[in-house]
Design a protein around this motif. Structure first.
Motif, PDB file in Angstrom:
ATOM      1  N   LEU A  82       0.828  -1.209   0.000  1.00  0.00           N
ATOM      2  CA  LEU A  82       0.000   0.000   0.000  1.00  0.00           C
ATOM      3  C   LEU A  82       0.859   1.254   0.000  1.00  0.00           C
ATOM      4  CD1 LEU A  82      -2.784  -1.100   2.502  1.00  0.00           C
ATOM      5  CD2 LEU A  82      -3.090  -0.612   0.062  1.00  0.00           C
ATOM      6  N   HIS A  83       1.927   1.228   0.783  1.00  0.00           N
ATOM      7  CA  HIS A  83       2.836   2.379   0.822  1.00  0.00           C
ATOM      8  C   HIS A  83       3.497   2.579  -0.539  1.00  0.00           C
ATOM      9  CE1 HIS A  83       5.719   5.278   2.360  1.00  0.00           C
ATOM     10  NE2 HIS A  83       6.690   4.563   1.815  1.00  0.00           N
ATOM     11  N   TYR A  84       3.888   1.482  -1.187  1.00  0.00           N
ATOM     12  CA  TYR A  84       4.551   1.593  -2.483  1.00  0.00           C
ATOM     13  C   TYR A  84       3.579   2.103  -3.543  1.00  0.00           C
ATOM     14  CZ  TYR A  84       7.979   0.578  -6.100  1.00  0.00           C
ATOM     15  OH  TYR A  84       8.885   0.710  -7.120  1.00  0.00           O
ATOM     16  N   ILE A  85       2.346   1.629  -3.501  1.00  0.00           N
ATOM     17  CA  ILE A  85       1.334   2.123  -4.439  1.00  0.00           C
ATOM     18  C   ILE A  85       1.129   3.627  -4.264  1.00  0.00           C
ATOM     19  CG2 ILE A  85      -1.136   2.056  -5.002  1.00  0.00           C
ATOM     20  CD1 ILE A  85      -1.041  -0.955  -4.365  1.00  0.00           C
ATOM     21  N   ASP A  86       1.067   4.070  -3.020  1.00  0.00           N
ATOM     22  CA  ASP A  86       0.927   5.513  -2.757  1.00  0.00           C
ATOM     23  C   ASP A  86       2.069   6.292  -3.395  1.00  0.00           C
ATOM     24  OD1 ASP A  86      -1.419   5.288  -1.329  1.00  0.00           O
ATOM     25  OD2 ASP A  86      -0.443   5.214   0.624  1.00  0.00           O
ATOM     26  N   THR A  87       3.279   5.764  -3.262  1.00  0.00           N
ATOM     27  CA  THR A  87       4.457   6.430  -3.833  1.00  0.00           C
ATOM     28  C   THR A  87       4.349   6.515  -5.352  1.00  0.00           C
ATOM     29  OG1 THR A  87       5.846   5.604  -2.029  1.00  0.00           O
ATOM     30  CG2 THR A  87       6.975   6.332  -4.027  1.00  0.00           C
ATOM     31  N   LEU A  88       3.901   5.444  -5.976  1.00  0.00           N
ATOM     32  CA  LEU A  88       3.780   5.428  -7.432  1.00  0.00           C
ATOM     33  C   LEU A  88       2.704   6.392  -7.914  1.00  0.00           C
ATOM     34  CD1 LEU A  88       4.051   1.575  -8.095  1.00  0.00           C
ATOM     35  CD2 LEU A  88       5.826   3.295  -8.463  1.00  0.00           C
TER      36      LEU A  88
ATOM     37  N   PHE B 287      11.116   5.216  -9.271  1.00  0.00           N
ATOM     38  CA  PHE B 287      10.192   4.339  -8.564  1.00  0.00           C
ATOM     39  C   PHE B 287      10.769   3.853  -7.233  1.00  0.00           C
ATOM     40  CE2 PHE B 287      10.207   3.697 -13.183  1.00  0.00           C
ATOM     41  CZ  PHE B 287       9.031   4.361 -13.490  1.00  0.00           C
ATOM     42  N   GLY B 288      11.750   4.592  -6.733  1.00  0.00           N
ATOM     43  CA  GLY B 288      12.336   4.243  -5.444  1.00  0.00           C
ATOM     44  C   GLY B 288      13.287   3.075  -5.478  1.00  0.00           C
ATOM     45  N   ILE B 289      13.730   2.719  -6.676  1.00  0.00           N
ATOM     46  CA  ILE B 289      14.638   1.580  -6.817  1.00  0.00           C
ATOM     47  C   ILE B 289      16.064   2.120  -6.904  1.00  0.00           C
ATOM     48  CG2 ILE B 289      15.217  -0.438  -8.217  1.00  0.00           C
ATOM     49  CD1 ILE B 289      12.287  -0.335  -9.258  1.00  0.00           C
ATOM     50  N   THR B 290      16.716   2.216  -5.765  1.00  0.00           N
ATOM     51  CA  THR B 290      18.069   2.759  -5.681  1.00  0.00           C
ATOM     52  C   THR B 290      18.947   1.792  -4.891  1.00  0.00           C
ATOM     53  OG1 THR B 290      17.408   4.038  -3.726  1.00  0.00           O
ATOM     54  CG2 THR B 290      17.329   5.166  -5.846  1.00  0.00           C
ATOM     55  N   PRO B 291      20.257   1.804  -5.151  1.00  0.00           N
ATOM     56  CA  PRO B 291      21.150   0.822  -4.531  1.00  0.00           C
ATOM     57  C   PRO B 291      21.124   0.807  -3.008  1.00  0.00           C
ATOM     58  CG  PRO B 291      22.255   1.907  -6.355  1.00  0.00           C
ATOM     59  CD  PRO B 291      20.959   2.636  -6.147  1.00  0.00           C
ATOM     60  N   ASP B 292      20.817   1.917  -2.391  1.00  0.00           N
ATOM     61  CA  ASP B 292      20.771   1.948  -0.926  1.00  0.00           C
ATOM     62  C   ASP B 292      19.523   1.271  -0.366  1.00  0.00           C
ATOM     63  OD1 ASP B 292      19.337   4.146  -2.110  1.00  0.00           O
ATOM     64  OD2 ASP B 292      19.096   4.991  -0.112  1.00  0.00           O
ATOM     65  N   LYS B 293      18.556   0.969  -1.238  1.00  0.00           N
ATOM     66  CA  LYS B 293      17.290   0.402  -0.772  1.00  0.00           C
ATOM     67  C   LYS B 293      17.098  -1.065  -1.155  1.00  0.00           C
ATOM     68  CE  LYS B 293      14.848   4.840  -0.772  1.00  0.00           C
ATOM     69  NZ  LYS B 293      13.732   5.624  -1.361  1.00  0.00           N
TER      70      LYS B 293
END
Length: 272
Positions: free
Chosen positions: A16-22, A89-95
């Motif tokens: 749900l949190h990821y959908i909100d971000t998108l 989309f929040g896909i970064t090496p630190d995550k």
């Protein structure tokens, strides 16, 4: 990191949190989960629950997300270019622990550091009322031509794939994937040997130590199932060897095996 939990409630909350971000991105019309479309907050939680009821089976499950993207028809940004920006989309090496783009880059496959896994696809549409999208430049990452950084990301994604298959008792595929990643450590050693000797032609070998072997006896998750433990021991050894060897290509590299082992503990607690 606190103990990882991948129960239904946590996976649902993260989704749900990821959908909100998108949905905050102006060009995204909605997301599709198992043919269930979510475009706004109306019925979002209900629809997400319906989708998870189809896709969530256990802590080893991933979620398939299709992002519905609107592009201006005269945009200079093509679908191919758009998909080159995973950080949007929040896909970064630190995550993430591991990340793979398919050959044609049409699908992202990610395992985040908290164990959440997504397969992300895209559906493109064209809307003449939209302004062009401002895509920020992706963060720069050094990639050693001798061992590209994408191979590192892929290795750790495959480790999670293998673990999931192992704990679901698919010993054939998990063993295959474990062998693939053991072989990656051997290829790393061969390349490092070429660098050391300044040639890729070696008429005879040098009785090299196989780095992964020294970690096999450190395996800590013995179950008593001989086949399971044989495969798991390979995965454990591959992870530690890969961290060791990757450091020689990337001196600033941060070890990832600790993240893998955090997820592994969660997977082990869900074993049937």
């Amino acid at each position: 990191m606190s103990q990882i939990q991948l129960d239904r409630n946590y996976v649902e909350s993260s989704l749900l949190h990821y959908i909100d971000t998108l949905l905050l991105l102006p060009e995204i019309e909605g997301v599709k989960l198992c043919d269930i479309v979510i475009q706004d907050n109306a019925h979002k939680e209900t629809n997400a629950k319906k989708a998870l009821s189809k896709s969530y089976h256990d802590c080893y499950s991933d979620s398939d997300i299709n992002i519905m993207v609107n592009l201006p028809p005269d945009s200079k940004i093509t679908p191919l270019e758009y998909r080159k920006h995973p950080s949007r989309f929040g896909i970064t090496p630190d995550k993430y622990l591991g990340f793979v783009k398919t050959v044609d880059s049409e699908i992202y496959r990610i395992v985040f550091r908290d164990g959440i896994r997504y397969d992300i696809g895209f559906e493109f549409r064209y809307d003449g009322t939209l302004k062009d999208i401002d895509l920020k430049k992706e963060p720069e990452r050094y990639s050693n031509p001798k061992w590209p950084i994408e191979k590192v990301d892929e290795f750790w994604f495959i480790m999670i794939q293998a673990l999931g298959k192992l704990y679901r008792k698919d010993y054939l595929i998990s063993s295959h994937l474990a062998n693939l990643n053991i072989n990656e450590t051997l290829v790393q050693q061969m390349i490092l040997r070429d660098i050391e000797y300044g040639t890729n032609h070696h008429r005879y070998g040098y009785r090299e130590e196989l780095i992964y072997r020294k970690y096999e006896e450190e395996y800590q998750y013995v179950t008593g199932d001989d086949t399971f433990d044989m495969i798991a021991r390979k995965l454990y050894a591959a992870a530690l060897a890969y961290d060791n060897l990757t450091k020689q290509f990337y001196p600033e590299y941060e070890m990832r095996s600790n993240v893998l082992f955090d997820i592994w503990k969660c997977y082990g607690s869900g074993r049937r």
